[in-house]
Design a protein around this motif. Structure first.
Motif, short mmCIF file in Angstrom:
data_model
loop_
_atom_site.label_atom_id
_atom_site.label_comp_id
_atom_site.label_asym_id
_atom_site.label_seq_id
_atom_site.Cartn_x
_atom_site.Cartn_y
_atom_site.Cartn_z
N THR A 325 0.86 -1.18 0.00
CA THR A 325 0.00 0.00 0.00
C THR A 325 0.89 1.23 0.00
O THR A 325 2.13 1.14 0.06
N GLU A 326 0.28 2.39 0.01
CA GLU A 326 1.08 3.63 0.01
C GLU A 326 1.63 3.96 1.38
O GLU A 326 2.45 4.85 1.52
N ASP A 327 1.20 3.22 2.41
CA ASP A 327 1.66 3.52 3.78
C ASP A 327 2.45 2.34 4.34
O ASP A 327 1.87 1.34 4.79
N LEU A 357 0.23 -0.81 5.79
CA LEU A 357 -1.11 -0.67 6.32
C LEU A 357 -2.04 -0.06 5.27
O LEU A 357 -1.63 0.83 4.52
N ASN A 358 -3.26 -0.54 5.25
CA ASN A 358 -4.27 -0.01 4.34
C ASN A 358 -5.10 1.03 5.10
O ASN A 358 -5.97 0.67 5.89
N ILE A 359 -4.82 2.31 4.88
CA ILE A 359 -5.50 3.39 5.58
C ILE A 359 -6.05 4.38 4.56
O ILE A 359 -5.30 4.90 3.74
N LYS A 360 -7.35 4.62 4.62
CA LYS A 360 -7.94 5.61 3.71
C LYS A 360 -9.23 6.15 4.32
O LYS A 360 -9.83 5.53 5.20
N ILE A 367 -11.14 4.12 7.14
CA ILE A 367 -10.85 2.69 6.98
C ILE A 367 -9.43 2.48 7.47
O ILE A 367 -8.46 2.86 6.81
N PHE A 368 -9.30 1.93 8.66
CA PHE A 368 -8.03 1.87 9.37
C PHE A 368 -7.53 0.42 9.41
O PHE A 368 -7.60 -0.26 10.42
N HIS A 369 -7.05 -0.03 8.25
CA HIS A 369 -6.54 -1.38 8.06
C HIS A 369 -7.61 -2.40 8.49
O HIS A 369 -8.79 -2.13 8.44
N GLU A 370 -7.20 -3.58 8.91
CA GLU A 370 -8.09 -4.65 9.33
C GLU A 370 -7.57 -5.21 10.64
O GLU A 370 -6.36 -5.27 10.87
N ASP A 371 -8.48 -5.60 11.50
CA ASP A 371 -8.07 -6.07 12.83
C ASP A 371 -7.49 -7.48 12.77
O ASP A 371 -8.01 -8.44 13.35
N VAL A 372 -6.36 -7.60 12.05
CA VAL A 372 -5.59 -8.85 12.02
C VAL A 372 -4.15 -8.57 12.42
O VAL A 372 -3.31 -9.48 12.42
N GLY A 427 -9.39 -1.30 12.36
CA GLY A 427 -10.78 -1.45 11.95
C GLY A 427 -11.31 -0.13 11.42
O GLY A 427 -10.56 0.83 11.27
N ASP A 428 -12.59 -0.07 11.15
CA ASP A 428 -13.20 1.15 10.61
C ASP A 428 -13.72 2.02 11.76
O ASP A 428 -14.41 1.52 12.66
#
Length: 528
Positions: A325-327, A357-360, A367-372, A427-428
């Motif tokens: 991802t970009e982050d 991390l996938n943050i957007k 949308i703050f990544h995923e809780d994994v 999580g979101d």
């Protein structure tokens, strides 16, 4: 004695710090002091340990008795008097040594189900002079256990850049084959490079079906000790590292905890008592190895798993997948990000390893990544609310969205046009408005009725969005102590407190939610 929880058991974000002693689904059983000492701390809270008592003993150790229904004797009297004096149910006290002395075997309270307890039981701890919880089994607690621990699954991790297991660079579950002697052997592990082994295991005690934690795990490679974890003592400052010791992502996806039998970076756990090369296995081409896992409970019942490893350097057919991802976050650096109206601050060492991390942002939702991925230290999320009307801003909060999109309140503060929350879960998150006041409903009385036969006053309080923050009740203008059980949304007042001595009683209850919406309930009842 039958336990529902053992010391060191793997819980959500922490190791269990004591024993959960079963009370046959009953409350109100007498609880006695385990040794001479004095009450050093009393804590009454809606969540956590609920009503908890701490006894300090002459040897410097502390015993803890939690989830109590009530305290006993002078302890209960002191607590109730202080609660009325301070006009609050939640309270934390540190009595002087001479105020509440206790003798071994003295009645100190009654077992219950208060706080975050999942059912009636007594949570019991023994802590050393530095307040580190120790395994109470070390002090002669006798719990019948003739059952061998159960190893439910074993996993292999390819960890090195060129490592692979059965030509794959992904987590591999190994097939367990039961042997004639009761031990287990896995299928051959065809691997190469730096690998690690993980195990899912639990123990069951006599007379109970609970899946409890194991006491120790030892591993050996070609009969040479490789890794040992033992649950004798740990400190509260390290307990959250459970999320590094176990496979957090696998648990979140599969609801099964894997204990990783190797020490990765940013894992300072003291329960790892012995290790060779941090427990890693370096498999060389054309060499064979025998890896042994021994899982024991406190009584010494042992389950053994043998893993044959065959070193074979092969073509990798299933490479590990890394979603770029970009982050990209460096774990040992602090990072600040801006996404739409949201700002995110990730302190150094908030996460255990470097990661994409996938943050957007999507309007009012982050949308703050995923809780994994586990978070160790609080991450700060702030939202710009300057586009809201001034009169609406105080009713906003940051809520974490569940899988259905329903928001759950995250403790939120406001500074000007910023909402700020500290989070420990990916999580979101969304900016949520709550303009609805709490709902108050009497349960065992109604307006203008006689309730002389009632021993308690019960009122249900609920709030749909942000949740209950505080409440205050009076009868004829005098404060009354109401105990809040968040698990069933009920406030309870004990008429035994004798605050109301008049026949005609005017009750007034004010309930406030987490964004300041207030509801007032008033009723008249009669009592002799």
């Amino acid at each position: 004695m039958i336990l529902s929880g053992t010391y060191g058991e793997l819980r959500s974000n922490h190791f269990h710090s004591g024993l959960d002693i079963k009370t046959q689904q009953r409350e109100g059983l007498p609880v006695y002091a385990s040794a001479d000492g004095h009450v050093s701390r009393i804590n009454v809270q809606h969540y956590g340990y609920g009503k908890a008592l701490y006894l300090l003993h002459p040897n410097g150790y502390t015993t803890v008795y939690a989830h109590l229904q009530n305290f006993a004797g002078e302890i209960q009297k002191h607590v109730k008097e202080t609660q009325y004096k301070q006009e609050t149910f939640e309270i934390e006290l540190f009595p002087e040594a001479a105020l509440l002395p206790v003798k071994k075997g003295e009645l100190i309270g009654y077992s219950g189900n208060t706080g975050s307890s999942g059912g009636p039981h007594l949570h019991f701890e023994i802590r050393d002079s530095s307040q580190r919880p120790m395994n109470p089994m070390l002090f002669g607690m006798d719990v019948p256990d003739k059952k061998t621990p159960i190893v439910s699954s074993v996993f292999a991790y390819p960890l090195g850049a060129d490592a692979h297991i059965n030509q794959s660079q992904k987590l591999t579950k190994l097939r367990l084959i039961k042997q004639m002697d009761g031990t287990y052997k896995t299928e051959d592990v065809i691997s190469y490079g730096k690998i690690g082994i993980g195990v899912s295991a639990y123990d069951q005690l006599d007379g109970a079906y609970n899946k409890n934690g194991v006491y120790s795990i030892n591993t050996a490679l070609n009969n040479t000790p490789k890794f040992e974890v033992k649950f004798d003592k740990f400190s509260f400052s390290e307990t959250r590292y459970l999320n590094r010791y176990t496979d957090y992502g696998y648990y979140k996806t599969n609801r099964s905890k894997i204990q990783k039998l190797f020490r990765e970076s940013n894992n300072p756990l003291s329960i790892i008592t012995n290790e060779d090369d941090n427990g890693f296995i370096h498999v060389q081409d054309s060499l064979d190895y025998s890896y042994t896992i021994s899982v024991k409970d406190y009584k010494g019942n042992d389950q053994t798993v043998i893993i044959p490893i065959k070193g074979t350097k092969s073509e990798i057919l299933n490479p590990r997948a890394i979603e770029e991802t970009e982050d990209f976050i460096y774990s040992d650096h602090a990072t600040s990000l801006t996404k739409g109206k949201f700002s995110v601050y990730i302190p150094a060492n908030s996460i255990y390893e470097d990661i994409y991390l996938n943050i957007k942002a999507d309007g009012d939702t982050l949308i703050f990544h995923e809780d994994v991925v586990p978070i160790h230290k609080n991450i700060t999320i702030s939202a710009d609310i300057s586009n809201y009307l001034e009169e609406d801003k105080d009713k906003l909060f940051l809520g974490r969205l569940n899988y259905k999109g329903k928001p759950y309140y995250t403790k939120t503060s406001r500074k000007g046009n910023k909402l700020i929350a500290y989070v420990r879960l990916f999580g979101d998150y969304a900016v949520v408005s709550d303009t609805v006041e709490p709902v108050i409903k009497p349960m065992n009385f109604s307006e203008g009725k006689w309730i002389s036969s009632q021993k308690e006053l019960k009122i249900k309080i609920t709030d749909e969005l942000s949740g209950i923050s505080s409440y205050r009740a009076t009868i004829n203008g005098k404060f009354i102590l109401m105990e809040y059980n968040y698990k069933n949304d009920v406030l309870t007042y004990d008429f035994g407190d004798a605050i109301n001595t008049e026949t005609e009683n005017n009750l007034k209850l004010i309930v406030i939610d987490n964004v300041g919406n207030s509801a007032t309930f008033e009723a008249k009842f009669f009592r002799k």
